[in-house]
Design a protein around this motif. Structure first.
Motif, PDB file in Angstrom:
ATOM      1  N   TYR A   1       0.833  -1.207   0.000  1.00  0.00           N
ATOM      2  CA  TYR A   1       0.000   0.000   0.000  1.00  0.00           C
ATOM      3  C   TYR A   1       0.869   1.259   0.000  1.00  0.00           C
ATOM      4  O   TYR A   1       0.653   2.181  -0.777  1.00  0.00           O
TER       5      TYR A   1
ATOM      6  N   VAL B   1      -9.310   3.627   0.212  1.00  0.00           N
ATOM      7  CA  VAL B   1      -8.500   3.939   1.392  1.00  0.00           C
ATOM      8  C   VAL B   1      -9.355   4.749   2.372  1.00  0.00           C
ATOM      9  O   VAL B   1      -9.390   4.484   3.573  1.00  0.00           O
TER      10      VAL B   1
ATOM     11  N   GLY C   1      -3.005   8.953  10.615  1.00  0.00           N
ATOM     12  CA  GLY C   1      -3.615   8.633   9.322  1.00  0.00           C
ATOM     13  C   GLY C   1      -4.455   9.803   8.820  1.00  0.00           C
ATOM     14  O   GLY C   1      -5.562  10.036   9.295  1.00  0.00           O
ATOM     15  N   PHE C   2      -3.908  10.555   7.833  1.00  0.00           N
ATOM     16  CA  PHE C   2      -4.599  11.764   7.367  1.00  0.00           C
ATOM     17  C   PHE C   2      -5.691  11.431   6.354  1.00  0.00           C
ATOM     18  O   PHE C   2      -6.771  12.003   6.399  1.00  0.00           O
ATOM     19  N   GLY C   3      -5.396  10.544   5.411  1.00  0.00           N
ATOM     20  CA  GLY C   3      -6.380  10.150   4.406  1.00  0.00           C
ATOM     21  C   GLY C   3      -6.920  11.328   3.624  1.00  0.00           C
ATOM     22  O   GLY C   3      -6.191  12.013   2.904  1.00  0.00           O
ATOM     23  N   MET C   4      -8.204  11.614   3.779  1.00  0.00           N
ATOM     24  CA  MET C   4      -8.830  12.754   3.095  1.00  0.00           C
ATOM     25  C   MET C   4      -8.869  13.980   4.002  1.00  0.00           C
ATOM     26  O   MET C   4      -9.467  14.993   3.645  1.00  0.00           O
ATOM     27  N   GLY C   5      -8.295  13.853   5.175  1.00  0.00           N
ATOM     28  CA  GLY C   5      -8.249  15.004   6.087  1.00  0.00           C
ATOM     29  C   GLY C   5      -9.605  15.353   6.681  1.00  0.00           C
ATOM     30  O   GLY C   5      -9.808  16.446   7.214  1.00  0.00           O
ATOM     31  N   ILE C   6     -10.548  14.412   6.622  1.00  0.00           N
ATOM     32  CA  ILE C   6     -11.907  14.715   7.102  1.00  0.00           C
ATOM     33  C   ILE C   6     -11.882  14.964   8.605  1.00  0.00           C
ATOM     34  O   ILE C   6     -12.332  16.008   9.084  1.00  0.00           O
ATOM     35  N   ILE C   7     -11.308  14.017   9.342  1.00  0.00           N
ATOM     36  CA  ILE C   7     -11.338  14.192  10.805  1.00  0.00           C
ATOM     37  C   ILE C   7     -10.396  15.320  11.228  1.00  0.00           C
ATOM     38  O   ILE C   7     -10.692  16.054  12.181  1.00  0.00           O
TER      39      ILE C   7
ATOM     40  N   GLU D   1       1.418  10.826   9.164  1.00  0.00           N
ATOM     41  CA  GLU D   1       1.016  10.257   7.875  1.00  0.00           C
ATOM     42  C   GLU D   1       2.242   9.663   7.184  1.00  0.00           C
ATOM     43  O   GLU D   1       3.314  10.275   7.158  1.00  0.00           O
ATOM     44  N   ALA D   2       2.050   8.466   6.597  1.00  0.00           N
ATOM     45  CA  ALA D   2       3.198   7.748   6.028  1.00  0.00           C
ATOM     46  C   ALA D   2       3.245   7.752   4.504  1.00  0.00           C
ATOM     47  O   ALA D   2       4.309   7.587   3.915  1.00  0.00           O
TER      48      ALA D   2
ATOM     49  N   TRP E   1       3.752   5.656  11.700  1.00  0.00           N
ATOM     50  CA  TRP E   1       3.561   5.924  13.129  1.00  0.00           C
ATOM     51  C   TRP E   1       4.499   5.078  13.974  1.00  0.00           C
ATOM     52  O   TRP E   1       4.944   5.490  15.042  1.00  0.00           O
ATOM     53  N   GLN E   2       4.824   3.880  13.447  1.00  0.00           N
ATOM     54  CA  GLN E   2       5.695   2.972  14.200  1.00  0.00           C
ATOM     55  C   GLN E   2       7.053   3.631  14.447  1.00  0.00           C
ATOM     56  O   GLN E   2       7.733   3.294  15.417  1.00  0.00           O
TER      57      GLN E   2
ATOM     58  N   ASP F   1      -6.483   5.774  12.687  1.00  0.00           N
ATOM     59  CA  ASP F   1      -7.203   5.269  11.516  1.00  0.00           C
ATOM     60  C   ASP F   1      -6.201   5.145  10.374  1.00  0.00           C
ATOM     61  O   ASP F   1      -5.994   6.094   9.613  1.00  0.00           O
TER      62      ASP F   1
ATOM     63  N   GLU G   1      -3.044  -2.078   7.373  1.00  0.00           N
ATOM     64  CA  GLU G   1      -2.342  -2.697   8.503  1.00  0.00           C
ATOM     65  C   GLU G   1      -3.272  -3.713   9.155  1.00  0.00           C
ATOM     66  O   GLU G   1      -4.486  -3.517   9.190  1.00  0.00           O
TER      67      GLU G   1
END
Ligand SMILES: C[S@@+](CC[C@H](N)C(=O)[O-])C[C@H]1O[C@@H](n2cnc3c(N)ncnc32)[C@H](O)[C@@H]1O
Length: 546
Positions: free
Chosen positions: A316, A336, A366-372, A388-389, A425-426, A445, A449
């Protein structure tokens, strides 16, 4: 016209309407195997499969056998898949035009689930399980693997069989027991068999060719007690896997011993040649592998497990990502993050920061779409850290489309208060811990993983990162592609949270399934796999114990 209803089995070569008349009162085989009376129209697409086939046709049912094919009824019906007829409840298996059943009917008949081509040793176990004949089943279960056999074409396991036999249409196929006055007794006997199978190593989440686990069959048939047994077995198995994880298989030099054992077995059983063990239960140990079964390769059932991950983190993080209208997908079209999750993100923010006060310290992984993160940002936190990775997500964050770039970082109340930490994050979290960072709200989120990573996060890091009165939450998509896996994981994660010193409260949210109900359609258009199938989301809010 007759051919149109599908391949006729040997048994139906006699006049089918006569056969129907003769067999009333017993369980009849599937609709596709029989002609019922004199249908005015046959549904041309009826097959042996259990997919939904909806077509209107008229049928006359013969009631009294040879010479008296009196029309019982003649009216339009909808045919839903392959049907079983079990007089006198025949009408319950036929649907009037005006009724549209919500689920495609499945063919749960014994003839379909355990076909004559089933190798004898497997067939024997499945039949004992189906008939809830514990006394005959128990000795067979002493053979290793016998509780795990699966019918080669239908994937029926002994668990599936024991549960499926409780379907109302199948109860007539079961031997009567002294106390067999009501359905409940049938379920009680099935429970004893299911319990025994689990104790003998049966697999809770093996899938049949209807994509159902034994628990899914129990849920579909409304068998709550059996469903609970399956969930409990799932929890035990997953907890055990959790315990084994991290242990390495010890090197052993007993390879030769193993071979010797095999030889010994062959000798014990006399001259057992490959393919010759089709009759005896004594040879069951090798039944699944050794019996030569000739089956159409397209039909061959390939056993698999439900709930297994189909994406891995390494692939991924290397894949290309596409942000498009309302979703973020990877190069294999895995979803995703999707906009339909916005209400879940909103509820998560409200659960983590119930007073919605400004000045809180927030960590989001976990940023993703930045919604949260957009929702967190609206609350004017005193600290807002994002980890964010994925390089493409980081690029997106720094693009003009995003409000979380360098300007946002510079807008924080102090140096480093608003920050996107690049990397896994690890790698990042241990540094934050070292620096003594703590947070009022932590949300987790990620994507790609497995559960062990989430578990490691809340076990090893959350207790150190969370303020005493702080709250931790995560996107609860564990096992969300089927209800039983979701139920199992809810219990597993709760136990692991408890081990980590965290209490959890669950809040159940309704998920509007209107645009989520069908693979490849609605919200899932352009997405490879429907990763969410449930109409309820269990939102976890975790706090440090005592
Ligand atoms: C489902 S999305 C998060 C969606 C987010 N909650 C939102 O509201 O838009 C998962 C994100 O986690 C990131 N991710 C995956 N593995 C990660 C890891 N090991 N460390 C940090 N981020 C990771 C992905 O690249 C992706 O951006």
């Amino acid at each position: 016209m007759c051919e149109a209803i599908g391949k006729l089995h040997d048994r139906s070569t006699r006049s089918s309407s006569v056969k129907l008349g003769k067999q009333l009162g017993t369980n009849l085989a599937s609709w596709s195997n029989y002609r019922l009376g004199t249908p005015t129209h046959y549904a041309s697409t009826i097959t042996d499969s259990s997919v939904a086939i909806v077509q209107s046709f008229k049928v006359r049912l013969a009631r009294n056998g040879i010479g008296s094919a009196t029309p019982l009824t003649e009216r339009p019906y909808l045919v839903i898949g392959t049907l079983n007829f079990c007089y006198p409840t025949i009408d319950s298996y036929l649907y009037h035009d005006s009724e549209t059943p919500s689920m495609a009917a499945k063919d749960d008949s014994i003839d379909t689930r355990i076909p004559p081509t089933c190798p004898a040793p497997i067939s024997q176990i499945l039949h004992h399980a189906w008939r809830h004949d514990l006394a005959s089943l128990k000795p067979l279960l002493k053979e290793p693997e016998s509780a795990r056999v699966q019918e080669p074409t239908t994937g029926e396991s002994p668990l599936h069989a024991a549960i499926r036999a409780c379907a109302p249409a199948n109860q007539g196929t079961l031997p009567a027991a002294a106390d067999d006055d009501n359905d409940n007794n049938v379920e009680e006997r099935a429970k004893a068999v299911v319990h025994e199978l689990f104790m003998s190593g049966a697999i809770w989440n093996s899938l049949d060719n209807n994509d159902e686990t034994p628990g899914c069959v129990a849920a579909r048939l409304g068998l709550r007690g059996l469903y609970t047994l399956c969930v409990e077995a799932g929890v035990r198995a997953e907890l055990l896997f959790g315990l084994l994880d991290g242990y390495e298989e010890l090197e052993s030099d007993d390879g030769e011993e193993g071979e010797g054992e095999e030889d010994g077995n062959a000798q014990d059983g006399g001259e057992v040649k490959e393919g010759e063990n089709a009759n005896g239960s004594a040879e069951l140990g090798g039944a699944a592998e050794d019996v030569e079964v000739v089956v159409d390769s397209e039909q061959t059932f390939v056993p698999k497990r439900a709930g297994g991950p189909d994406v891995n983190s390494k692939d991924y993080l290397r894949s290309d990502l596409t942000y498009s209208d309302g979703k973020l997908v990877d190069s294999a079209q895995n979803g995703v993050m999707m906009a339909w999750e916005t209400s879940i993100m909103r509820a998560s923010v409200e659960a983590l920061l119930p007073d919605l006060q400004a000045g809180r310290r927030i960590l989001n992984i976990g940023f993703g779409m930045g919604i949260i993160d957009s929702m967190f940002a609206e609350m004017h936190p005193s600290k807002h850290h994002i980890i964010e990775a994925h390089p493409a997500v980081l690029e997106h964050i720094n693009s003009s489309d995003s409000k979380f770039g360098k300007e946002w970082e510079a807008s924080g109340p102090s140096d480093g208060a608003y920050k996107v930490h690049s990397g896994k994050w690890q790698e990042v979290v241990p540094k934050l811990l070292e620096q003594g960072e703590t947070y009022d709200a932590i949300y987790f989120d990620t994507f790609g993983e497995d559960y062990n990573q989430l578990r490691m996060f809340f076990t090893e890091y959350v207790p150190g990162l969370l303020e005493e009165q702080g709250r931790f939450g995560f996107f609860n998509g564990l096992g969300a592609d089927r209800k039983i896996c979701y139920d199992v994981y809810t219990q597993v994660v709760e136990m692991h949270l408890s081990d980590a010193g965290l209490d959890v409260e669950w809040q159940e949210l309704e998920v509007d399934m209107k645009d989520l109900a069908k693979e490849g359609e609605g919200e899932w258009e352009g997405v490879k796999r429907r990763y969410w199938t449930l109409d309820k989301y269990r939102l976890p809010t975790c706090t440090l114990m005592g």
